[in-house]
Each structure stands twice: as structure tokens, then as C-alpha cells.
Scaffold this motif. Structure first.
Motif, PDB file in Angstrom:
ATOM      1  N   GLY A 104       0.747  -1.139   0.017  1.00  0.00           N
ATOM      2  CA  GLY A 104       0.017  -0.074  -0.058  1.00  0.00           C
ATOM      3  C   GLY A 104       0.929   1.221  -0.037  1.00  0.00           C
ATOM      4  O   GLY A 104       2.164   1.218   0.167  1.00  0.00           O
ATOM      5  N   LYS A 105       0.131   2.447  -0.059  1.00  0.00           N
ATOM      6  CA  LYS A 105       0.822   3.660  -0.039  1.00  0.00           C
ATOM      7  C   LYS A 105       0.025   4.707   0.688  1.00  0.00           C
ATOM      8  O   LYS A 105      -1.386   4.460   0.620  1.00  0.00           O
ATOM      9  CB  LYS A 105       1.067   4.324  -1.404  1.00  0.00           C
ATOM     10  N   GLY A 106       0.573   5.518   1.114  1.00  0.00           N
ATOM     11  CA  GLY A 106      -0.168   6.613   1.954  1.00  0.00           C
ATOM     12  C   GLY A 106       0.385   8.054   1.875  1.00  0.00           C
ATOM     13  O   GLY A 106       1.346   8.272   1.118  1.00  0.00           O
ATOM     14  N   THR A 107      -0.428   9.040   2.693  1.00  0.00           N
ATOM     15  CA  THR A 107       0.031  10.210   2.440  1.00  0.00           C
ATOM     16  C   THR A 107       0.006  10.653   3.820  1.00  0.00           C
ATOM     17  O   THR A 107      -1.056  10.412   4.769  1.00  0.00           O
ATOM     18  CB  THR A 107      -0.604  11.166   1.575  1.00  0.00           C
ATOM     19  N   ILE A 108       0.735  11.717   4.500  1.00  0.00           N
ATOM     20  CA  ILE A 108       0.303  12.633   5.528  1.00  0.00           C
ATOM     21  C   ILE A 108       0.552  14.179   5.368  1.00  0.00           C
ATOM     22  O   ILE A 108       1.291  14.420   4.381  1.00  0.00           O
ATOM     23  CB  ILE A 108       1.594  12.067   6.704  1.00  0.00           C
ATOM     24  N   SER A 109      -0.425  14.924   6.022  1.00  0.00           N
ATOM     25  CA  SER A 109      -0.581  16.186   5.761  1.00  0.00           C
ATOM     26  C   SER A 109      -0.581  16.836   7.259  1.00  0.00           C
ATOM     27  O   SER A 109      -1.051  16.484   8.032  1.00  0.00           O
ATOM     28  CB  SER A 109      -1.655  16.764   4.809  1.00  0.00           C
ATOM     29  N   THR A 110       0.003  18.204   7.329  1.00  0.00           N
ATOM     30  CA  THR A 110       0.008  18.856   8.446  1.00  0.00           C
ATOM     31  C   THR A 110      -0.817  20.062   8.507  1.00  0.00           C
ATOM     32  O   THR A 110      -1.101  20.403   7.449  1.00  0.00           O
ATOM     33  CB  THR A 110       1.260  19.002   9.032  1.00  0.00           C
ATOM     34  N   GLN A 111      -1.314  20.598   9.427  1.00  0.00           N
ATOM     35  CA  GLN A 111      -2.134  21.755   9.496  1.00  0.00           C
ATOM     36  C   GLN A 111      -1.632  22.769   8.983  1.00  0.00           C
ATOM     37  O   GLN A 111      -2.110  23.649   8.209  1.00  0.00           O
ATOM     38  CB  GLN A 111      -2.700  21.954  11.173  1.00  0.00           C
ATOM     39  N   SER A 112      -0.002  23.105   9.088  1.00  0.00           N
ATOM     40  CA  SER A 112       0.440  24.337   8.679  1.00  0.00           C
ATOM     41  C   SER A 112       0.863  23.962   7.036  1.00  0.00           C
ATOM     42  O   SER A 112       1.352  24.916   6.391  1.00  0.00           O
ATOM     43  CB  SER A 112       1.830  24.208   9.322  1.00  0.00           C
ATOM     44  N   THR A 113       0.477  22.916   6.608  1.00  0.00           N
ATOM     45  CA  THR A 113       1.009  22.420   5.237  1.00  0.00           C
ATOM     46  C   THR A 113       2.333  22.343   5.025  1.00  0.00           C
ATOM     47  O   THR A 113       2.647  22.149   3.802  1.00  0.00           O
ATOM     48  CB  THR A 113       0.271  23.387   4.226  1.00  0.00           C
TER      49      THR A 113
END
Length: 138
Positions: A18-27
Motif C-alpha cells: 500500500g501507499k499513503g500520505t500525511i499532511s499537517t495543519q501548517s501544510t
């Protein structure tokens, strides 16, 4: 002071393929890649252990800066590397390696401030593992 920060992770597929992504509030992280390869091998993207290292080194270094300022010192340069060791499904060790340049401070006072920062940094208090610290004052 009270605040909440947020991040989001998304995963599609199995743990290995599988693959994923992660994002933060600040971008600062905006759909940064996560995968088996970026976590357990080498590849473009990030992983939870790297993010813990970044959070811990940043938190510790800022905490130390506050402590030094309270004691009347102005840090010229504080550089902290955090090494997170992952072993058999557990984070077993975090090594904080500090190099600092603080005019007018003694080696003893710098060591004491660094130890206190390690103890009271919110990320240090959060983590349930051995945390070591080595300190070099220029």
C-alpha cells in the motif's frame, strides 16, 4: 496556554504494497508520501520515526532556548540531532545530540540546562522509551 494542532494520514492497500500520505495543519507536509519502503527501507517520503525525531529535536531545542534565556544567556547556535531507534516493532531509544554555542555560559551550566530541557520538553514527557543526551559546547 492551550492549543490543538492536527495532522492527517491516509493509507490505501496492504501494509507492504500500500501507499499513503500525511499532511499537517501548517501544510509544511502536504500529502507527503508514506510507504513500506519509506519506513523500513530507503525511499522518497517520510515515516513516523523520522517525524518523531523532527518533533523531539525541535521541541527539545526550543525548550533549551527558553531555559537559557530565563538564565540570562542568548544562544548563538543550538543544533540538536535526534536519532530514533526502531527495533522489533518498538522504538527502543532516542539519542539527542546537542551542539551549542552560548556566549558566557559555563560547561556545567550548559549541561544542567540541557538535562532540564530533556526532562521537561513536552515531547520527552510524551515518549515512553530511553532518551539519552550528549552535549558539546563550542
Amino acid at each position: 496556554m492551550k492549543f490543538t494542532r492536527r495532522a492527517n494520514a491516509n493509507w490505501k492497500g496492504t501494509g507492504m504494497e500500500g501507499k499513503g500520505t500525511i499532511s499537517t495543519q501548517s501544510t509544511t507536509l502536504d500529502n507527503a508520501q508514506l510507504s513500506f519502503k519509506t519506513r523500513f527501507e530507503e525511499g522518497v517520503g517520510t515515516n513516523p520515526e523520522e517525524l518523531i525525531a523532527a518533533a523531539h529535536s525541535g521541541c527539545f531545542t526550543m525548550q533549551l532556548s527558553f531555559l537559557l534565556s530565563e538564565a540570562g544567556f542568548v544562544p548563538e547556535d543550538l543544533n540538536t540531532e535526534a536519532k530514533v531507534t526502531f527495533e522489533d516493532g518498538t522504538i527502543t531509544l532516542i539519542q539527542l545530540i546537542l551542539n551549542g554555542k552560548v556566549p558566557g555560559i559555563t560547561e556545567e551550566d550548559f549541561q544542567k540546562a540541557a538535562q532540564k530541557a530533556k526532562e521537561i520538553c513536552p515531547i520527552s514527557k510524551l515518549l515512553n522509551t530511553e532518551i539519552t543526551l550528549s552535549v558539546t559546547l563550542a
